[in-house]
Design an enzyme around this catalytic site. Sequence first.
Site, PDB file in Angstrom:
ATOM      1  N   GLU A   1       1.944 -21.111  -7.665  1.00  0.00           N
ATOM      2  CA  GLU A   1       2.297 -21.994  -8.787  1.00  0.00           C
ATOM      3  C   GLU A   1       3.314 -23.031  -8.322  1.00  0.00           C
ATOM      4  O   GLU A   1       3.058 -24.231  -8.382  1.00  0.00           O
ATOM      5  CB  GLU A   1       2.861 -21.174  -9.966  1.00  0.00           C
ATOM      6  CG  GLU A   1       1.813 -20.324 -10.676  1.00  0.00           C
ATOM      7  CD  GLU A   1       2.392 -19.467 -11.798  1.00  0.00           C
ATOM      8  OE1 GLU A   1       3.473 -18.882 -11.607  1.00  0.00           O
ATOM      9  OE2 GLU A   1       1.743 -19.380 -12.857  1.00  0.00           O
TER      10      GLU A   1
ATOM     11  N   LEU B   1      -6.379 -18.717 -13.335  1.00  0.00           N
ATOM     12  CA  LEU B   1      -6.272 -19.286 -14.673  1.00  0.00           C
ATOM     13  C   LEU B   1      -4.810 -19.257 -15.109  1.00  0.00           C
ATOM     14  O   LEU B   1      -4.238 -18.213 -15.372  1.00  0.00           O
ATOM     15  CB  LEU B   1      -7.144 -18.519 -15.687  1.00  0.00           C
ATOM     16  CG  LEU B   1      -7.404 -19.314 -16.968  1.00  0.00           C
ATOM     17  CD1 LEU B   1      -8.236 -20.568 -16.687  1.00  0.00           C
ATOM     18  CD2 LEU B   1      -8.111 -18.460 -18.007  1.00  0.00           C
ATOM     19  N   ASP B   2      -4.229 -20.447 -15.144  1.00  0.00           N
ATOM     20  CA  ASP B   2      -2.817 -20.569 -15.536  1.00  0.00           C
ATOM     21  C   ASP B   2      -2.737 -20.857 -17.034  1.00  0.00           C
ATOM     22  O   ASP B   2      -3.532 -21.629 -17.566  1.00  0.00           O
ATOM     23  CB  ASP B   2      -2.179 -21.720 -14.754  1.00  0.00           C
ATOM     24  CG  ASP B   2      -0.761 -21.972 -15.230  1.00  0.00           C
ATOM     25  OD1 ASP B   2       0.101 -21.115 -14.984  1.00  0.00           O
ATOM     26  OD2 ASP B   2      -0.550 -23.005 -15.914  1.00  0.00           O
TER      27      ASP B   2
ATOM     28  N   GLU C   1      -3.518 -14.625  -7.773  1.00  0.00           N
ATOM     29  CA  GLU C   1      -2.500 -14.047  -8.662  1.00  0.00           C
ATOM     30  C   GLU C   1      -2.955 -12.683  -9.170  1.00  0.00           C
ATOM     31  O   GLU C   1      -2.152 -11.788  -9.408  1.00  0.00           O
ATOM     32  CB  GLU C   1      -2.261 -14.974  -9.848  1.00  0.00           C
ATOM     33  CG  GLU C   1      -1.313 -14.393 -10.882  1.00  0.00           C
ATOM     34  CD  GLU C   1      -1.341 -15.157 -12.196  1.00  0.00           C
ATOM     35  OE1 GLU C   1      -1.914 -16.241 -12.251  1.00  0.00           O
ATOM     36  OE2 GLU C   1      -0.769 -14.657 -13.159  1.00  0.00           O
ATOM     37  N   GLU C   2      -4.292 -12.544  -9.329  1.00  0.00           N
ATOM     38  CA  GLU C   2      -4.815 -11.333  -9.977  1.00  0.00           C
ATOM     39  C   GLU C   2      -5.121 -10.210  -8.996  1.00  0.00           C
ATOM     40  O   GLU C   2      -5.671  -9.178  -9.377  1.00  0.00           O
ATOM     41  CB  GLU C   2      -6.069 -11.671 -10.790  1.00  0.00           C
ATOM     42  CG  GLU C   2      -5.891 -12.770 -11.818  1.00  0.00           C
ATOM     43  CD  GLU C   2      -4.731 -12.528 -12.801  1.00  0.00           C
ATOM     44  OE1 GLU C   2      -4.296 -13.480 -13.443  1.00  0.00           O
ATOM     45  OE2 GLU C   2      -4.256 -11.368 -12.907  1.00  0.00           O
TER      46      GLU C   2
ATOM     47  N   ASP D   1      -3.917 -19.515  -8.371  1.00  0.00           N
ATOM     48  CA  ASP D   1      -3.741 -18.942  -9.702  1.00  0.00           C
ATOM     49  C   ASP D   1      -5.042 -19.284 -10.424  1.00  0.00           C
ATOM     50  O   ASP D   1      -5.237 -20.444 -10.798  1.00  0.00           O
ATOM     51  CB  ASP D   1      -2.523 -19.599 -10.370  1.00  0.00           C
ATOM     52  CG  ASP D   1      -2.316 -19.124 -11.803  1.00  0.00           C
ATOM     53  OD1 ASP D   1      -1.329 -19.561 -12.414  1.00  0.00           O
ATOM     54  OD2 ASP D   1      -3.165 -18.345 -12.309  1.00  0.00           O
TER      55      ASP D   1
ATOM     56  N   ASP E   1      -9.116 -14.024 -17.239  1.00  0.00           N
ATOM     57  CA  ASP E   1      -8.366 -14.111 -15.966  1.00  0.00           C
ATOM     58  C   ASP E   1      -9.205 -13.497 -14.846  1.00  0.00           C
ATOM     59  O   ASP E   1      -9.334 -14.034 -13.748  1.00  0.00           O
ATOM     60  CB  ASP E   1      -7.054 -13.312 -16.071  1.00  0.00           C
ATOM     61  CG  ASP E   1      -5.955 -14.044 -16.824  1.00  0.00           C
ATOM     62  OD1 ASP E   1      -5.296 -13.411 -17.674  1.00  0.00           O
ATOM     63  OD2 ASP E   1      -5.758 -15.255 -16.568  1.00  0.00           O
TER      64      ASP E   1
ATOM     65  N   ASP F   1       1.820  -8.195 -15.774  1.00  0.00           N
ATOM     66  CA  ASP F   1       1.210  -8.947 -16.875  1.00  0.00           C
ATOM     67  C   ASP F   1      -0.104  -8.280 -17.288  1.00  0.00           C
ATOM     68  O   ASP F   1      -0.902  -7.889 -16.422  1.00  0.00           O
ATOM     69  CB  ASP F   1       0.866 -10.390 -16.423  1.00  0.00           C
ATOM     70  CG  ASP F   1       2.102 -11.160 -15.969  1.00  0.00           C
ATOM     71  OD1 ASP F   1       3.203 -10.853 -16.480  1.00  0.00           O
ATOM     72  OD2 ASP F   1       1.954 -12.030 -15.090  1.00  0.00           O
TER      73      ASP F   1
HETATM   74  P1  AHG Z   1      -0.235 -17.365 -16.059  1.00  0.00           P
HETATM   75  O1  AHG Z   1      -1.049 -17.565 -17.298  1.00  0.00           O
HETATM   76  O2  AHG Z   1      -0.958 -17.754 -14.807  1.00  0.00           O
HETATM   77  O3  AHG Z   1       0.388 -15.993 -16.001  1.00  0.00           O
HETATM   78  O4  AHG Z   1       0.988 -18.399 -16.124  1.00  0.00           O
HETATM   79  C1  AHG Z   1       1.736 -18.445 -17.281  1.00  0.00           C
HETATM   80  C2  AHG Z   1       3.018 -19.168 -16.977  1.00  0.00           C
HETATM   81  C3  AHG Z   1       2.888 -20.692 -16.993  1.00  0.00           C
HETATM   82  O5  AHG Z   1       1.627 -21.153 -17.333  1.00  0.00           O
HETATM   83  C4  AHG Z   1       3.862 -21.123 -18.068  1.00  0.00           C
HETATM   84  O6  AHG Z   1       4.631 -22.222 -17.672  1.00  0.00           O
HETATM   85  C5  AHG Z   1       4.740 -19.922 -18.236  1.00  0.00           C
HETATM   86  O7  AHG Z   1       3.913 -18.795 -17.985  1.00  0.00           O
HETATM   87  C6  AHG Z   1       5.266 -19.837 -19.642  1.00  0.00           C
HETATM   88  O8  AHG Z   1       6.245 -18.820 -19.606  1.00  0.00           O
HETATM   89  P2  AHG Z   1       7.069 -18.536 -20.966  1.00  0.00           P
HETATM   90  O9  AHG Z   1       6.085 -17.981 -21.937  1.00  0.00           O
HETATM   91  O10 AHG Z   1       8.131 -17.545 -20.526  1.00  0.00           O
HETATM   92  O11 AHG Z   1       7.666 -19.861 -21.403  1.00  0.00           O
HETATM   93 MN    MN Z   2       0.129 -19.304 -13.883  1.00  0.00          MN
HETATM   94 MN    MN Z   3      -2.783 -17.031 -14.051  1.00  0.00          MN
END
Ligand code: AHG
Ligand code: MN
Ligand code: MN
Length: 318
Positions: free
Chosen positions: A262, A100-101, A76-77, A98, A53, A47
């Site tokens: 998560e 920042l989700d 996560e990071e 995590d 983040d 990612d």
């Molecule tokens: P993060 O920002 O910690 O990487 O998490 C993102 C996750 C979670 O927040 C969310 O439910 C999911 O990504 C959404 O995924 P899609 O865009 O594939 O729906």
């Molecule tokens: Mn997340």
């Molecule tokens: Mn995150």
Amino acid sequence: MFPDSTGELSDLLVSISLGVKLISQMVATAGFKGLHGYSGHVNTHGDEVRQIDREADEVLVELLGSSDHFGLLVSEERDDVIATQAIGAGGKYVIAFDPLDGSSNIGSSIPTGTIFCIFRRQDLAKGASEQDFCQAGHAIVAAGYSVYGAKTSFVYSAGDGVHDFTLDPSIGEFVLTEERITVPERGNIFSVNEGNWCWWDDRMRAFIADLKGRNLVAEKPYTGRYVGSLVADFDRTLRKGGIFMYPTDSKRPNGRLRLLYECLPLAFIMEQSGGFAINGRERLIDVTPTNIHQRSAFIAGSPTEMKWFARSVYDYDL
Ligand code: AHG
Ligand code: MN
Ligand code: MN
């Protein structure tokens, strides 16, 4: 109530809540502090990491790293486990988070959050290792999440019910707003990214079509709600009931969400509130990670919809 308690867990939760206050402030001001952009760093999941983040990660690593109670951190990071100053002093807990989700939504004022879970270290005599994080969900000592939304919520459980706090900015403290949250037995909201339709198998497609039709359980079709920020979708499911689904699919055979920081913490919370959280054929509280960044399917919500889903899609009797 607990005469043999040392106050250590309370101290941990206070240090986590301080991190949440700092990140809440950071999210609120990110726009004009240039934190919405990308940091140029790509994390272990591939990612692209946003500046915010990394800032949120730094806050938690600094804060929790200097608390005497956590021997090890997983973020996560960060690719690897982080040993803290407490590791020598026998910090008896480890925490995974995590920072920042939902950060992809940060620029559009959609809620984001922080998710964490705490385990006891397995063997203080042995050097700390990733193995300290490879424990089943039911071994969690405490878990929780925050939501940086219209209000900043802090929801946690230490194994004795789920409790909700709201940040009062005028005093900079969290105020208890709800004790022992219980998920409604049944809801009328389903939450899934329907953009994944083409990668779902037939049974998943049939279940979603059923929810939208005149189905067996509810007198009327379910309503769809999907924010795309796990903490926001989960928090709504916990309070209003229904079902949140991120199953594996042909594009994501191992799932999208991360098991350790998560899925397991939120599964612990959902089960503590009387709901269920599964990866398909297992309750996630019975699942043990084999590596700190592995992914998992995550389906969580009210007993009625969860039993219906497990039976229809996986022939699994919850
Ligand atoms: P993060 O920002 O910690 O990487 O998490 C993102 C996750 C979670 O927040 C969310 O439910 C999911 O990504 C959404 O995924 P899609 O865009 O594939 O729906
Ligand atoms: Mn997340
Ligand atoms: Mn995150």
